[in-house]
Design a protein around this motif. Structure first.
Motif, PDB file in Angstrom:
ATOM      1  N   VAL A  39       0.833  -1.204   0.000  1.00 31.27           N
ATOM      2  CA  VAL A  39       0.000   0.000   0.000  1.00 31.27           C
ATOM      3  C   VAL A  39       0.869   1.256   0.000  1.00 31.27           C
ATOM      4  CG1 VAL A  39      -1.708   1.301   1.336  1.00 31.27           C
ATOM      5  CG2 VAL A  39      -1.922  -1.174   1.106  1.00 31.27           C
ATOM      6  N   THR A  40       1.974   1.242   0.745  1.00 32.08           N
ATOM      7  CA  THR A  40       2.874   2.392   0.752  1.00 32.08           C
ATOM      8  C   THR A  40       3.472   2.635  -0.628  1.00 32.08           C
ATOM      9  OG1 THR A  40       3.417   1.920   3.064  1.00 32.08           O
ATOM     10  CG2 THR A  40       4.866   3.418   1.895  1.00 32.08           C
ATOM     11  N   VAL A  41       3.780   1.561  -1.349  1.00 27.25           N
ATOM     12  CA  VAL A  41       4.308   1.710  -2.706  1.00 27.25           C
ATOM     13  C   VAL A  41       3.258   2.328  -3.622  1.00 27.25           C
ATOM     14  CG1 VAL A  41       5.027   0.412  -4.749  1.00 27.25           C
ATOM     15  CG2 VAL A  41       6.047  -0.083  -2.530  1.00 27.25           C
ATOM     16  N   GLY A 282      14.858   8.580  15.626  1.00 30.09           N
ATOM     17  CA  GLY A 282      14.104   8.155  16.791  1.00 30.09           C
ATOM     18  C   GLY A 282      13.125   7.030  16.569  1.00 30.09           C
ATOM     19  N   GLY A 283      13.034   6.492  15.352  1.00 27.69           N
ATOM     20  CA  GLY A 283      12.160   5.358  15.098  1.00 27.69           C
ATOM     21  C   GLY A 283      10.705   5.659  15.395  1.00 27.69           C
ATOM     22  N   TRP A 284      10.110   4.870  16.279  1.00 27.39           N
ATOM     23  CA  TRP A 284       8.690   5.010  16.598  1.00 27.39           C
ATOM     24  C   TRP A 284       8.413   6.114  17.608  1.00 27.39           C
ATOM     25  CZ3 TRP A 284       8.647   4.301  21.762  1.00 27.39           C
ATOM     26  CH2 TRP A 284       9.602   3.453  22.324  1.00 27.39           C
ATOM     27  N   ARG A 285       9.417   6.793  18.074  1.00 30.57           N
ATOM     28  CA  ARG A 285       9.208   7.853  19.060  1.00 30.57           C
ATOM     29  C   ARG A 285       8.605   9.104  18.416  1.00 30.57           C
ATOM     30  NH1 ARG A 285      11.171   6.772  23.872  1.00 30.57           N
ATOM     31  NH2 ARG A 285      12.683   5.090  24.088  1.00 30.57           N
ATOM     32  N   ALA A 286       7.739   9.758  19.158  1.00 27.52           N
ATOM     33  CA  ALA A 286       7.107  10.977  18.673  1.00 27.52           C
ATOM     34  C   ALA A 286       8.131  12.105  18.596  1.00 27.52           C
ATOM     35  CB  ALA A 286       5.960  11.379  19.597  1.00 27.52           C
ATOM     36  N   PRO A 287       7.950  13.059  17.695  1.00 27.15           N
ATOM     37  CA  PRO A 287       8.874  14.207  17.617  1.00 27.15           C
ATOM     38  C   PRO A 287       8.887  14.991  18.926  1.00 27.15           C
ATOM     39  CG  PRO A 287       7.505  14.073  15.640  1.00 27.15           C
ATOM     40  CD  PRO A 287       6.950  13.073  16.620  1.00 27.15           C
ATOM     41  N   HIS A 299       2.990   5.406  23.473  1.00 25.19           N
ATOM     42  CA  HIS A 299       2.389   4.200  24.022  1.00 25.19           C
ATOM     43  C   HIS A 299       1.212   3.767  23.154  1.00 25.19           C
ATOM     44  CE1 HIS A 299       4.750   4.512  27.737  1.00 25.19           C
ATOM     45  NE2 HIS A 299       4.476   5.810  27.713  1.00 25.19           N
ATOM     46  N   GLY A 300       0.867   2.489  23.263  1.00 22.42           N
ATOM     47  CA  GLY A 300      -0.260   1.976  22.502  1.00 22.42           C
ATOM     48  C   GLY A 300       0.057   1.851  21.020  1.00 22.42           C
ATOM     49  N   TRP A 301      -0.941   2.215  20.209  1.00 21.33           N
ATOM     50  CA  TRP A 301      -0.785   2.130  18.757  1.00 21.33           C
ATOM     51  C   TRP A 301      -0.234   3.408  18.147  1.00 21.33           C
ATOM     52  CZ3 TRP A 301      -1.396  -2.429  16.348  1.00 21.33           C
ATOM     53  CH2 TRP A 301      -2.112  -3.432  17.014  1.00 21.33           C
ATOM     54  N   TRP A 302      -0.058   4.463  18.928  1.00 15.89           N
ATOM     55  CA  TRP A 302       0.409   5.735  18.376  1.00 15.89           C
ATOM     56  C   TRP A 302       1.802   5.668  17.762  1.00 15.89           C
ATOM     57  CZ3 TRP A 302      -2.965   9.210  17.262  1.00 15.89           C
ATOM     58  CH2 TRP A 302      -4.125   9.333  18.017  1.00 15.89           C
ATOM     59  N   PRO A 303       2.765   4.891  18.292  1.00 13.85           N
ATOM     60  CA  PRO A 303       4.091   4.847  17.653  1.00 13.85           C
ATOM     61  C   PRO A 303       4.049   4.467  16.180  1.00 13.85           C
ATOM     62  CG  PRO A 303       4.217   3.882  19.829  1.00 13.85           C
ATOM     63  CD  PRO A 303       2.772   4.150  19.569  1.00 13.85           C
ATOM     64  N   ILE A 309       4.725   8.540   9.424  1.00  5.55           N
ATOM     65  CA  ILE A 309       4.956   9.940   9.041  1.00  5.55           C
ATOM     66  C   ILE A 309       6.416  10.157   8.668  1.00  5.55           C
ATOM     67  CG2 ILE A 309       5.010  12.305   9.913  1.00  5.55           C
ATOM     68  CD1 ILE A 309       2.511  11.669  11.520  1.00  5.55           C
ATOM     69  N   LYS A 310       7.330   9.606   9.439  1.00  3.48           N
ATOM     70  CA  LYS A 310       8.755   9.772   9.127  1.00  3.48           C
ATOM     71  C   LYS A 310       9.119   9.100   7.812  1.00  3.48           C
ATOM     72  CE  LYS A 310       9.942  10.059  14.025  1.00  3.48           C
ATOM     73  NZ  LYS A 310      10.610   9.398  15.165  1.00  3.48           N
TER      74      LYS A 310
END
Length: 459
Positions: A39-41, A282-287, A299-303, A309-310
């Motif tokens: 899907v990303t492609v 930072g990988g899955w970490r939020a900005p 935490h949760g599904w947000w990462p 986005i990155k």
């Protein structure tokens, strides 16, 4: 010694979360990775056409679906319905196997990319699990090894086609990808030294306070340039340069086999973007601004949202470069890899290792800067002075021979600047060509009549 043992114990404890999922959950994660990449492609292809059209003041796709969003799906159907040709002189077994060898490693490399923390925060159908398919103590080396297998698909495609242009494209692509993999691998070394691990999940954990793109800016820049060259994207798309290779290693491919090469290229773009996000952003970490006022951002599904986005921002960088920069010459491209990126990476890794060793010995930051920065600054200044005052050799102008031999060595050669071809005596034509002649009065002869040249009557 005790600190190293503690670090290894921590790594072993966190890696212990992997490998305990039931089989159905492992298969579900694998299917998710495949669907996510596909899907990303599809999104990336439409986004690339839209963004490049916007940059070049064109319309872009606008027929299939709303705003042309289904253009990628239409292209996939079109490729599937095209005639599948096999070149007569091709090695048919290798010819068919090459696209598969190129596409499968592109998907396999995504297996160790983390979507979230490795502490089983999420629940899938009642089972607590990590947001990552798997991880290894040498996860980044696994990505490099799998990505290297994809080169075989390109080389075999060029060789098995039985044609000259695909062979040249395959050889050029192999040299390009191997060259830039060296610089890419060296950019990872500084990350390994700073995180004390080769595991992707551990590298993300080490960026809890500061991203490595800020701590290791040289490694980040080297990796950004190397990932563009590794994926054969503009301005480094020299294996597919239309001007001299028609289409590169995939010239003789059509239908679904050509679609597999195209899919492998875009999946590799997503993989290197996800790896850049994991190692440096930072990988899955939020900005930073979000993580300061929102405690539940990581935490949760947000990462998974922050990773996506990155990746999309790095894919936009690929698109931006394609719509902006012209293609380099092949010698300039190889010079950039071997004479700029690799030496810079080696010097940078040496500096990072020296700083890390001094910090482990208990030296404060001022002494570390003095002991490491002073020698590097001195070397840079000396090299700058040497470049300014060195005597540049002037090119020697070779005198051209007085006589020009158009058949030097038995082969026809063109004249050099300043030389002229000798006049070649020609036999007069036996067929008289009608020419418009003028009378002595200057009036042309009538159509169909004869004319006498000036001075013929006197003769």
């Amino acid at each position: 010694m005790n600190h190293s043992l503690t670090t290894l114990a921590t790594v072993g404890d966190q890696l212990g979360f992997f490998g305990r999922d039931p089989l159905w959950l492992v298969l579900l994660k694998a299917v998710f990775v495949f669907v996510f990449l596909t899907v990303t492609v599809l999104i990336a292809i439409v986004w690339e056409r839209k963004v490049v059209a916007w940059m070049q003041l064109r319309i872009g796709p606008d027929r299939h679906g709303p705003w042309g969003l289904l253009q990628s799906l239409a292209d996939g159907v079109k490729l599937a319905l095209k005639e599948d040709l096999v070149v007569e002189r091709a090695d048919k077994a290798v010819y068919v196997l090459a696209p598969i060898v190129s596409a499968i490693p592109a998907f396999m490399a995504f297996a160790v990319i983390p979507y979230g923390p490795a502490d089983r925060q999420v629940s899938i159908l009642g089972t607590r699990t990590t947001m990552q398919l798997t991880d290894l103590p040498v996860g980044v080396l696994y990505i490099l090894a799998v990505a290297s297998v994809g080169i075989y698909g390109i080389v075999l495609a060029g060789w098995s086609s039985g044609s000259t242009y695909p062979l040249l494209g395959g050889l050029r692509s192999a040299a390009q990808m191997v060259s830039y993999e060296i610089a890419m691998s060296l950019s990872f070394a500084a990350v390994f030294l700073s995180s004390r691990s080769m595991s992707t999940s551990q590298i993300v954990e080490a960026q809890q306070r500061t991203w490595f793109a800020i701590v290791l800016p040289v490694s980040f820049l080297v990796y950004i340039v190397s990932m563009v060259g590794e994926t054969n994207r503009a301005p480094f798309d020299l294996p597919e340069a239309e001007g001299e290779l028609v289409g590169g290693f995939n010239t003789e491919y059509s239908s679904l086999k050509f679609a597999l090469f195209m899919l492998a290229e875009y999946v590799n773009m997503v993989t290197v973007s996800a790896l850049a996000s994991t190692l440096f952003l930072g990988g899955w970490r939020a900005p930073w601004p979000i993580s300061t006022f929102w405690a539940g951002a990581n935490h949760g599904w947000w990462p998974m949202l922050w990773v996506t986005i990155k990746i999309q921002l790095l894919l936009f960088l690929f698109i931006w470069l394609r719509g902006t920069l012209p293609r380099l010459r092949y010698d300039q491209f190889m010079k950039l890899g071997w004479k700029v990126l690799i030496p810079v990476s080696l010097v940078w890794v040496l500096m990072v290792a020296a700083v890390r060793a001094l910090r482990n010995e208990g030296y404060d930051i001022a002494k570390v800067v003095l002991y490491v920065g002073a020698p590097v600054t001195t070397i840079l200044l000396l090299s700058l002075v040497w470049n300014l005052f060195r005597h540049k050799e002037k090119p020697v102008k070779h005198a051209l021979p007085d006589t020009f031999d158009p058949m030097a060595g038995g082969y026809p050669v063109p004249p050099m600047p300043g030389q002229q071809l000798p006049s070649v005596p020609r036999r007069r034509s036996r067929v008289q060509q009608p020419q418009a002649q003028f009378w002595e009065s200057g009036e042309p002869a009538a159509v169909g009549g004869t004319c006498t040249p000036k001075g013929a009557e006197d003769a």
